[in-house]
Design an enzyme around this catalytic site. Sequence first.
Site, PDB file in Angstrom:
ATOM      1  CD  GLU A 125      -3.377  -4.441 -23.068  1.00  0.00           C
ATOM      2  OE1 GLU A 125      -3.477  -4.026 -24.235  1.00  0.00           O
ATOM      3  OE2 GLU A 125      -2.325  -4.877 -22.589  1.00  0.00           O
ATOM      4  CB  THR A 180      -1.593 -10.523 -27.511  1.00  0.00           C
ATOM      5  OG1 THR A 180      -0.564  -9.540 -27.627  1.00  0.00           O
ATOM      6  CG2 THR A 180      -1.722 -10.922 -26.057  1.00  0.00           C
TER       7      THR A 180
HETATM    8  P1  ADP Z   1       1.991  -5.261 -27.644  1.00  0.00           P
HETATM    9  O1  ADP Z   1       2.872  -6.255 -27.006  1.00  0.00           O
HETATM   10  O2  ADP Z   1       2.729  -4.259 -28.420  1.00  0.00           O
HETATM   11  O3  ADP Z   1       0.984  -4.664 -26.724  1.00  0.00           O
HETATM   12  P2  ADP Z   1      -0.280  -6.515 -28.829  1.00  0.00           P
HETATM   13  O4  ADP Z   1      -0.333  -7.600 -29.824  1.00  0.00           O
HETATM   14  O5  ADP Z   1      -0.913  -6.735 -27.508  1.00  0.00           O
HETATM   15  O6  ADP Z   1       1.243  -6.103 -28.702  1.00  0.00           O
HETATM   16  O7  ADP Z   1      -0.925  -5.200 -29.393  1.00  0.00           O
HETATM   17  C1  ADP Z   1      -0.680  -4.767 -30.667  1.00  0.00           C
HETATM   18  C2  ADP Z   1      -1.971  -4.846 -31.457  1.00  0.00           C
HETATM   19  O8  ADP Z   1      -2.933  -4.017 -30.833  1.00  0.00           O
HETATM   20  C3  ADP Z   1      -1.773  -4.348 -32.864  1.00  0.00           C
HETATM   21  O9  ADP Z   1      -2.419  -5.250 -33.732  1.00  0.00           O
HETATM   22  C4  ADP Z   1      -2.479  -3.015 -32.896  1.00  0.00           C
HETATM   23  O10 ADP Z   1      -3.079  -2.763 -34.130  1.00  0.00           O
HETATM   24  C5  ADP Z   1      -3.519  -3.139 -31.786  1.00  0.00           C
HETATM   25  N1  ADP Z   1      -3.778  -1.858 -31.113  1.00  0.00           N
HETATM   26  C6  ADP Z   1      -4.994  -1.340 -30.825  1.00  0.00           C
HETATM   27  N2  ADP Z   1      -4.865  -0.158 -30.225  1.00  0.00           N
HETATM   28  C7  ADP Z   1      -3.561   0.114 -30.119  1.00  0.00           C
HETATM   29  C8  ADP Z   1      -2.840   1.209 -29.597  1.00  0.00           C
HETATM   30  N3  ADP Z   1      -3.427   2.278 -29.098  1.00  0.00           N
HETATM   31  N4  ADP Z   1      -1.508   1.115 -29.626  1.00  0.00           N
HETATM   32  C9  ADP Z   1      -0.890   0.033 -30.159  1.00  0.00           C
HETATM   33  N5  ADP Z   1      -1.518  -1.022 -30.676  1.00  0.00           N
HETATM   34  C10 ADP Z   1      -2.863  -0.992 -30.663  1.00  0.00           C
END
Ligand code: ADP
Length: 306
Positions: A125, A180
């Site tokens: 994360e 986030t």
């Molecule tokens: P969520 O609530 O969907 O987890 P986040 O903001 O925590 O939202 O995560 C989305 C962000 O994480 C996006 O900017 C995306 O580019 C990045 N990201 C990195 N790896 C991944 C992945 N494997 N799947 C989805 N998002 C990813």
Amino acid sequence: MKSISVKAPSSTANLGPGFDVFGLAMDAFYDEVTLTKTKNGITIVTEDNIPTNPENNTAGLVVKNMIKKFKIKSGIEIKIKKGVPAGFGMGSSAASAAATAVAFDKLFGLKLDGNSLIEFAGYGEKASAGTVHYDNVAASVLGGFVIVKTDPLDVIRIEPPANLRMCVAVPKLDVPKKKTKVSRGVIPKNVKLTDSVLNISNASAIVAGFMKKDPELIGNSIKDVIVEPARQHMIPGYAKVKENALKAGALGVTISGAGPSIIAFSQKSANLKKISLAMSKGFSSANVKCQTIICKPSKGAANKKK
Ligand code: ADP
């Protein structure tokens, strides 16, 4: 074994007063991750719009860390098929990380316990949120409702009531890349004691609701006076969506994770279509289109009790 595929569910974090502590796996969407042993290096293959540099992808970071930790000699190809829309507060980055940790464990026969799988998935994360956090990955790995205890990490899983239902409204908004991180930045650093008492009482009641398999107690306790007031301005139409859902019979409404999706808690016997429609209308009043999903709790990627 050369290759393995694992699916992990979407999840909602916080459930109102349980910021960074509560998570619930939902059967709305699933990510599928396939790990294949290769000669060397880490490569990411995906048709979805997510980073393909392993350092910036939650799945990539999980593999990198696990390869190092277990002194694995081979390389890994990570194939990611996204089902969970990224950046909408449905635990998208966590679903990839959870599926990856579970797949890696199986591919190399590590037989890790639930807490270890969650610890490795949570590390991933960092690629999306900037920090390690476990609420979404814990739900996605174990399924059901989870309580994250830290220092040392110890996740408690409770089987949700079979008749619990959620209506999620996913607005069609442009979400910032580091959403986030941004939405963590608006949370107050200090809280009033009276506010913390209110949140603790509601959080405790939510746990009791899951233990007693009582959707009404869960829903009625989805009340957060600390994080939601600080974040709701980031979601156009929030107040109206919430008001509409409650009027249509939802038991409790809050932001799903860091948003912008809004989640209403209800039960099987309620008019879930009516609640979903009311939420859509709430977003329409702010000129925002949304997708609504009616869902229930899901099993986890590992399907382990702990
Ligand atoms: P969520 O609530 O969907 O987890 P986040 O903001 O925590 O939202 O995560 C989305 C962000 O994480 C996006 O900017 C995306 O580019 C990045 N990201 C990195 N790896 C991944 C992945 N494997 N799947 C989805 N998002 C990813």
